[in-house]
Design an enzyme around this catalytic site. Sequence first.
Site: not given
Length: 260
Positions: A5, A161, A168, A171, A177
């Site tokens: 991280e 995205c 899309c 997606c 959406c």
Amino acid sequence: MLVSEFMLQQTQVARVTPRWEAWIRRWPTPADLAAAPPAEAVRAWDRLGYPRRALWLHRAASAMVERHGGEVPRELDELLALPGVGPYTARAVAAFAFGERHPVVDTNTRRVIARAVLGHGHPGPPSTTRDLAAMSSLLPVADAAARTFNAAAMELGATVCVARAPACDRCPIAAQCAWRAAGYPDHEGPRAPRQARFEGSDRQVRGLVMRELRATHRPVARGELASIWPDAEQLDRAIETLVGDGLAVVGDDGLTLPAA
DNA sequence: AACCCGTGGCA
DNA sequence: TTGCCAAGGGT
């Protein structure tokens, strides 16, 4: 997870992976890292960028040895107290490493929420309070489901995205959406401020100085550095701020990475 | 809140 | 070439 991280802050996975592998092999525990000189952490960071992160990670390792028996703490407030650990990193570790139920919001999540939920093409300027509240309202109740949802939102934003050319047609939530339903409207209010130009910036000069320091174990004299940047005043400023950050140390023979 | 902090890929 | 963007955080 904590190391990854740190490395992933403003840095793409593809660039992090090899550095992370080498880092974890070399320093598998906080105590291992804390026992090494900060200079070695900065060198192992290599060209991941924002070398302060390497220094903060080293300091966080020391803090974990001192305060948490060499373990990564589980509580949000304890994580947030570590240097270089902010709202994203603390929640990512708590949620993904320990399975705690917390909203985790990164740049991908922000974009997914902006589009799928709010119907905007771009997220507005980041606001930790607002972003966490938005994610919190979407988060499943069960711990395990919440963990999956956090990871899924990030992954969707990172792979489908995406900022530039969202896929899309691939997606999984295209049918729900709001942005798609509204016909992909363009600019919706204020955008995040533009990044400052890098070429010719102090950041570039700092990066060049750090590259020189990483490349050798000997002190680097000010005169040697003169060749890497024509503007002496800017070079001095870069050196001064690096010293202020603890990334460089002034000795009799020149500049070095921090030995301790 | 606004600005600073590296480096690299991509259109 | 230039601008945008990237699993953010500190001040």
